[in-house]
Write an enzyme that holds these catalytic residues in place. Sequence first.
Site, short mmCIF file in Angstrom:
data_model
loop_
_atom_site.label_atom_id
_atom_site.label_comp_id
_atom_site.label_asym_id
_atom_site.label_seq_id
_atom_site.Cartn_x
_atom_site.Cartn_y
_atom_site.Cartn_z
N LYS A 53 0.88 -1.18 -0.57
CA LYS A 53 0.22 -0.13 0.07
C LYS A 53 1.28 1.23 0.39
O LYS A 53 1.61 1.75 1.36
CB LYS A 53 -1.17 -0.10 0.87
CG LYS A 53 -2.14 0.40 0.88
CD LYS A 53 -2.30 2.53 0.49
CE LYS A 53 -1.91 3.22 2.23
NZ LYS A 53 -2.47 4.65 2.36
N GLU A 101 9.26 1.73 11.79
CA GLU A 101 10.52 2.72 11.30
C GLU A 101 9.68 3.68 10.80
O GLU A 101 9.07 4.46 10.09
CB GLU A 101 11.40 2.67 10.38
CG GLU A 101 12.81 3.63 10.06
CD GLU A 101 12.38 4.89 9.42
OE1 GLU A 101 12.48 5.55 10.22
OE2 GLU A 101 12.47 5.10 8.17
N GLU A 135 8.51 16.29 15.10
CA GLU A 135 9.17 16.29 14.12
C GLU A 135 8.36 17.68 13.30
O GLU A 135 6.91 17.69 13.03
CB GLU A 135 8.98 14.79 13.77
CG GLU A 135 9.62 14.85 12.75
CD GLU A 135 9.44 13.01 11.89
OE1 GLU A 135 10.20 12.75 11.34
OE2 GLU A 135 8.16 12.31 11.52
N CYS A 184 13.06 10.97 7.10
CA CYS A 184 13.55 10.69 8.72
C CYS A 184 14.83 10.66 9.35
O CYS A 184 14.75 11.25 10.22
CB CYS A 184 12.97 9.16 8.57
SG CYS A 184 13.69 7.84 7.95
#
Length: 490
Positions: free
Chosen positions: A182, A258, A394, A292
């Site tokens: 996906k 992750e 973040e 990331c």
Amino acid sequence: MTAGTDWVRNFVDGRFVDPNPDKAFDRIDPATGQVLSRVAEADQELVDCAVVAARTALARGWPDTPVRQRTELLRRIADGIEARFEDFVSAESADTGKPVVSTRTLDVARAIANFRAFADIVAAAGQESFLTDLPDGTRALNYAVRKPLGVVAVIVPWNLPLLLLTWKVAPALACGNAVVVKPSEETPATATLLAEVIRDAGAPNGTYNVVHGFGSDSAGHFLTAHPLIDGVTFTGSSSTGARVMATVAPRVRPVSFELGGKNAAVVFDDIDVEETVAGLARSVFTNTGQVCLCTERIYVQRNAFDAVAAGLAEHAASLRLGDPRRPETTTGPLISQSHRDKVLGYFRLAEEGGAKLLTGGGIPRLGEELDGGAWIEPTLWTGLANTHRVMREEIFGPVAALVPFDTEDEAVELANDTDYGLAAAVWTNDLRRGHRVAQKMRVGISWVNTWFARELRSPFGGAGLSGIGREGGESSLHFYTEPTNVCVQL
């Protein structure tokens, strides 16, 4: 999907599914805001068909295929990507807004490397065995047989869609699993293009399936909640990872996550300023900060602070924003207008918190064609406390805050003062200090005098809000397989 067509279609059981015009959404060019194509959204029935197709591929003997044949398939897939290199470059750049120079050197090149590396890793993998002394004086041979996990849900984000997709699909297929992918609704093209390559490479029907859609009440939820899924590998935000975990938890399926990061760089005053600034600039501004692993917190020893801050601001101002297709462009847009709104919200928080703006802080004007895109200026601040939201959360944009420190212990404390634990970078010419400080970082990967250098055989992942588990090298084999210990009395 073939480059240039109007539809991005689902791929199930070795074939592309005709789209339903009433169940579709637009694929948007982040650089211009214009519609690139329509994407066929998978409903619950089609997701079920994809999972059943994957389960059927397993039942037809895919896991029993010799390792040599599975690794040869991976190498043919790598060759197929290489043969269609520019198609992948165009598709990835159009989806993400990433400059084609970056897409060629990083995304597509790494996709090829992922398939070839995992072919080598799986071909060379051994298994544990032990001779055990039993109480009656005899011995037993214990050995582990690793078997495929089964049907794996592969959910990948929009920032490095092809790189992260192949990072997961390559070891999963090499270990004898079947996958249902996906991709992000923002970047569906290369996962679909890869379906053509995998099909043409001779993969059995059902081993690779692609379903498009969103998360909640769409393909993402239908997939992770499916009772026939044997495991989930997910890269994305920490909040989405938490929702995926809650969905999977009642069936106690293994997960590999992750997730996000609020990564720190620690810069000591013995560095070569020019070299360090160049490295920091890569770690802050690569892919418009949408990696990331990007650095959002920079702690600089006080004697070097002014020089590093000035050099990094100068570098940020020199970045060339523009048409991603042009070779001189260094920096693309953010992925979407909604993501830009989020990043701009942090700009306002920084201003309200008394931050001093070194460079950026707004929306650039690039000309009529591009002004509809999700562009934002590379931005640097000083003057924010470590407790401020801008330092805690973040942002995922081309931004960083610089903070001075005096001692090594203070730097380590500041860098580790976060709920995340993905990556860190230490910049110093003192080799002993580099080793010492890098090992004190509570992260999954800690660089010294570099950033984004990757060894595909090493474990990769994070701690805290940055994830669960490790992939890469044998760590990937451990996730995508389950061991059965066989004990034979001799």
